[in-house]
Write a protein that holds these residues in place. Structure first.
Motif, PDB file in Angstrom:
ATOM      1  N   VAL A  37     -48.690 -22.770   1.626  1.00 39.18           N
ATOM      2  CA  VAL A  37     -47.738 -22.523   2.710  1.00 39.18           C
ATOM      3  C   VAL A  37     -46.815 -21.362   2.337  1.00 39.18           C
ATOM      4  N   GLY A 104     -47.294 -37.151   3.897  1.00 36.16           N
ATOM      5  CA  GLY A 104     -48.013 -38.293   4.450  1.00 36.16           C
ATOM      6  C   GLY A 104     -49.280 -38.492   3.636  1.00 36.16           C
ATOM      7  N   GLN A 106     -52.226 -37.442   4.033  1.00 37.00           N
ATOM      8  CA  GLN A 106     -53.038 -36.241   3.802  1.00 37.00           C
ATOM      9  C   GLN A 106     -52.504 -35.417   2.644  1.00 37.00           C
ATOM     10  N   GLU A 192     -40.112 -41.414   8.085  1.00 39.30           N
ATOM     11  CA  GLU A 192     -41.068 -40.808   7.157  1.00 39.30           C
ATOM     12  C   GLU A 192     -41.074 -39.295   7.351  1.00 39.30           C
ATOM     13  N   MET A 193     -41.783 -38.621   6.438  1.00 39.94           N
ATOM     14  CA  MET A 193     -42.105 -37.205   6.619  1.00 39.94           C
ATOM     15  C   MET A 193     -40.870 -36.334   6.820  1.00 39.94           C
TER      16      MET A 193
ATOM     17  N   THR B  47     -48.426 -25.196   9.052  1.00 40.48           N
ATOM     18  CA  THR B  47     -47.600 -25.394   7.860  1.00 40.48           C
ATOM     19  C   THR B  47     -47.646 -26.830   7.332  1.00 40.48           C
ATOM     20  N   THR B  48     -48.766 -27.511   7.517  1.00 42.50           N
ATOM     21  CA  THR B  48     -48.963 -28.849   6.955  1.00 42.50           C
ATOM     22  C   THR B  48     -48.054 -29.905   7.547  1.00 42.50           C
ATOM     23  N   SER B  49     -47.517 -29.659   8.715  1.00 43.86           N
ATOM     24  CA  SER B  49     -46.597 -30.636   9.272  1.00 43.86           C
ATOM     25  C   SER B  49     -47.235 -31.526  10.333  1.00 43.86           C
ATOM     26  N   GLY B  51     -50.637 -32.204  11.362  1.00 39.42           N
ATOM     27  CA  GLY B  51     -51.808 -33.060  11.149  1.00 39.42           C
ATOM     28  C   GLY B  51     -52.970 -32.836  12.098  1.00 39.42           C
ATOM     29  N   THR B  54     -56.434 -32.280  10.477  1.00 38.98           N
ATOM     30  CA  THR B  54     -56.875 -33.239   9.461  1.00 38.98           C
ATOM     31  C   THR B  54     -58.402 -33.393   9.451  1.00 38.98           C
ATOM     32  N   SER B  60     -60.937 -38.431   1.090  1.00 37.10           N
ATOM     33  CA  SER B  60     -59.494 -38.422   1.340  1.00 37.10           C
ATOM     34  C   SER B  60     -59.166 -37.528   2.522  1.00 37.10           C
ATOM     35  N   SER B  61     -58.244 -37.985   3.357  1.00 34.35           N
ATOM     36  CA  SER B  61     -57.835 -37.126   4.463  1.00 34.35           C
ATOM     37  C   SER B  61     -57.006 -35.967   3.920  1.00 34.35           C
ATOM     38  N   ALA B  62     -57.133 -34.815   4.561  1.00 41.82           N
ATOM     39  CA  ALA B  62     -56.393 -33.631   4.113  1.00 41.82           C
ATOM     40  C   ALA B  62     -56.129 -32.743   5.313  1.00 41.82           C
ATOM     41  N   LYS B  63     -55.059 -31.962   5.226  1.00 40.18           N
ATOM     42  CA  LYS B  63     -54.740 -31.032   6.302  1.00 40.18           C
ATOM     43  C   LYS B  63     -55.410 -29.697   5.988  1.00 40.18           C
ATOM     44  N   SER B 114     -57.455 -39.084  10.524  1.00 37.44           N
ATOM     45  CA  SER B 114     -56.514 -39.870   9.711  1.00 37.44           C
ATOM     46  C   SER B 114     -56.790 -41.359   9.872  1.00 37.44           C
ATOM     47  N   ARG B 131     -48.960 -47.236  11.587  1.00 39.85           N
ATOM     48  CA  ARG B 131     -47.928 -46.214  11.828  1.00 39.85           C
ATOM     49  C   ARG B 131     -47.636 -45.431  10.546  1.00 39.85           C
ATOM     50  N   HIS B 132     -47.613 -46.145   9.416  1.00 36.36           N
ATOM     51  CA  HIS B 132     -47.397 -45.450   8.139  1.00 36.36           C
ATOM     52  C   HIS B 132     -48.580 -44.514   7.838  1.00 36.36           C
ATOM     53  N   ALA B 135     -48.389 -41.285   9.702  1.00 40.71           N
ATOM     54  CA  ALA B 135     -47.090 -40.600   9.660  1.00 40.71           C
ATOM     55  C   ALA B 135     -47.244 -39.092   9.563  1.00 40.71           C
ATOM     56  N   GLY B 136     -48.361 -38.641   9.009  1.00 40.62           N
ATOM     57  CA  GLY B 136     -48.570 -37.198   8.863  1.00 40.62           C
ATOM     58  C   GLY B 136     -49.186 -36.540  10.088  1.00 40.62           C
ATOM     59  N   ASN B 137     -49.284 -37.270  11.182  1.00 43.54           N
ATOM     60  CA  ASN B 137     -49.848 -36.713  12.418  1.00 43.54           C
ATOM     61  C   ASN B 137     -48.824 -36.803  13.539  1.00 43.54           C
TER      62      ASN B 137
END
Lengths: 292, 160
Positions: A37, A104, A106, A192-193, B47-49, B51, B54, B60-63, B114, B131-132, B135-137
């Motif tokens: 990033v 998160g 990911q 979170e996040m 910027t990886t925010s 999701g 994904t 493993s999940s990844a962005k 995800s 939900r947890h 969280a990254g999506n």
């Protein structure tokens, strides 16, 4: 993104050679969740022409435990491996407070404590936790390796004492006996996040109802994560009590040197240091008493 | 050093090997979308925010907007295109269909990837765990309620 060259050495020696040969223009990369990033937005503090992927170096991917040597987490070990590790869960479960909190799912699949430390954000969620655990970093360079306590690594926002020609190899956590407990908590305005408005790592060792050791470390309230020595030392020898913990929280609040920004005012952050230190110490005490 | 060379990579995407000569700065998301023309993986925030991008890399999940294609060299990648079996939808896709888990649909591929990673690790997640896990999506339509129902539907379907 500007052009980068990509190297993937298989040994620490080769990685150090690549870093030292590049004249300060190479950066080690673990998961890359911060570095990529920063390269993409052109962060002037990260002006790398060469990215050195460290995922193929065995020492940097080691996650091992022995009662004599404690826990060793290689610099590239991902968060999900930390919170999935039986030894971490048995002996260092408070590290999961950070490992499950960074990004998160990911991000946790790629991000590492080593990268979090080298990125040296004042808000790095693993750093106060490592400091509270008394962790020591092993750093390799052209003239050999050196060991540095984690609390000494960060020298400013996004700055560390790790040289351009050096490589963080691993982080060692000394074994803790019975009566040890630790905790990391942060405050964010959502569930979170987010980036900590303030964060506190705390550890205690309790014998016969008295603190025999304690450490308190703060995030997001100074240019670097901060070890508040006097807060921990104030507890040693004291009987476990609300008053002793409040006194340590007052010392942590006094040591904080926050700025005001979009996440919170300096006064608010100082107040959070008081509240969070109290809570982190109380949880550490509960865990210590549960474990003994 | 400084030779500005491209790198040969081979990545398995949805079970099929793809080899290419890529610039080291090429992102996995760009590799999928531009090199392989697989546009199911969306790029949202860069910027990886958010999701939206994904994918699953080696389980493993990844962005994928913050993974270089060269980092995924030798890996097995699953994208949203790899979920359905021919015309038979994956349970998570069926869940999004049945429970109206999408409005504009932009976040949906990332949400589903995800969710699949979550269900692989935890086949019977509670609502809180769902939900947890997500969280990254981010869903700009804020359709989270039905997304959670879609994941619960998929969990039930995969169990039976």
């Amino acid at each position: 993104m500007k052009w980068i060259d990509f190297e993937k050495p298989k040994t620490v020696e080769d990685a150090v050679k690549l870093l030292s040969d590049s004249g300060g223009n190479a950066r080690p990369m673990a998961g890359g969740t911060d570095l990529i990033v920063q390269l993409r937005v052109g962060d002037p503090r990260v002006n790398a022409d060469v990215v050195v992927d460290i995922k193929s170096i065995p020492e940097l991917n080691e996650l091992s435990y022995s009662s004599s040597k404690g826990l060793t987490i290689g610099a590239a070990v991902e968060c999900y491996k930390i919170y999935g590790d039986a030894n971490v869960n048995s002996h260092f479960s408070a590290l999961n407070d950070s490992a499950t909190l960074i990004g998160g799912t990911q991000i946790q699949g790629r991000a590492s404590f080593g990268g979090n430390l080298c990125n040296a954000a004042p808000s790095g969620d693993s750093i106060p936790n490592m400091i509270a655990h008394g962790a020591v970093a092993t750093i390799a360079g052209p003239s050999g390796t050196r060991e540095v306590p984690v609390e000494d690594i960060c020298t400013g926002p996004r700055q560390t004492l790790i040289g351009d020609d050096e490589l963080l190899v691993s982080i060692n956590f000394p074994s803790n006996g019975s009566g040890f407990g630790a905790n990391y908590i942060r405050f964010i305005p959502r569930n979170e996040m987010d980036i900590a408005v303030a964060g506190v790592g705390a550890s205690v060792t309790i014998e016969d109802g008295k603190f025999t050791s304690a450490k308190v470390s703060l995030a997001s309230v100074a240019p670097t994560p901060l070890l508040v020595k006097e807060a921990g030392e104030s507890l040693v020898g004291e009987t476990v009590s609300e008053e002793a913990i409040q006194n340590a929280a007052n010392l942590a609040k006094a040591a904080a040197k926050p700025i005001s920004d979009m996440r919170g005012t300096a006064d608010y952050r100082k107040h959070l240091c008081d509240v969070l230190t109290r809570r982190a110490l109380n949880t550490a005490v509960e865990r210590a008493q549960g474990a003994s | 050093m400084g030779q500005s060379v491209t790198v040969p990579i081979t990545i398995s995407v949805n079970g099929k090997q793809h080899s290419a000569e890529v610039e080291p700065r090429l992102l996995l998301a760009q590799f999928l979308r531009e090199t392989l023309s697989m546009t199911g993986t969306h790029i949202g925030c860069d910027t990886t925010s958010c999701g939206a991008c994904t994918v699953i890399i080696d389980g493993s999940s990844a962005k994928s907007c913050t993974v270089l294609a060269v980092q995924a060299n030798g890996a097995e990648v699953t994208t949203v295109e790899g979920l359905a079996d021919g015309d038979t939808l994956h349970p998570i896709q069926e869940g999004f269909w049945e429970k109206h888990g999408l409005q504009c649909g932009f976040c949906t591929p990332g949400m589903m990837m995800s969710a699949v990673a979550l269900l692989n690790d935890n086949p019977e997640p509670s609502e809180e765990e769902i939900r947890h896990g997500l969280a990254g999506n981010v869903c700009r339509c804020t359709g989270y309620h039905n997304i959670v129902l879609a994941v619960q539907y998929a969990a039930d379907k995969m169990k039976s």
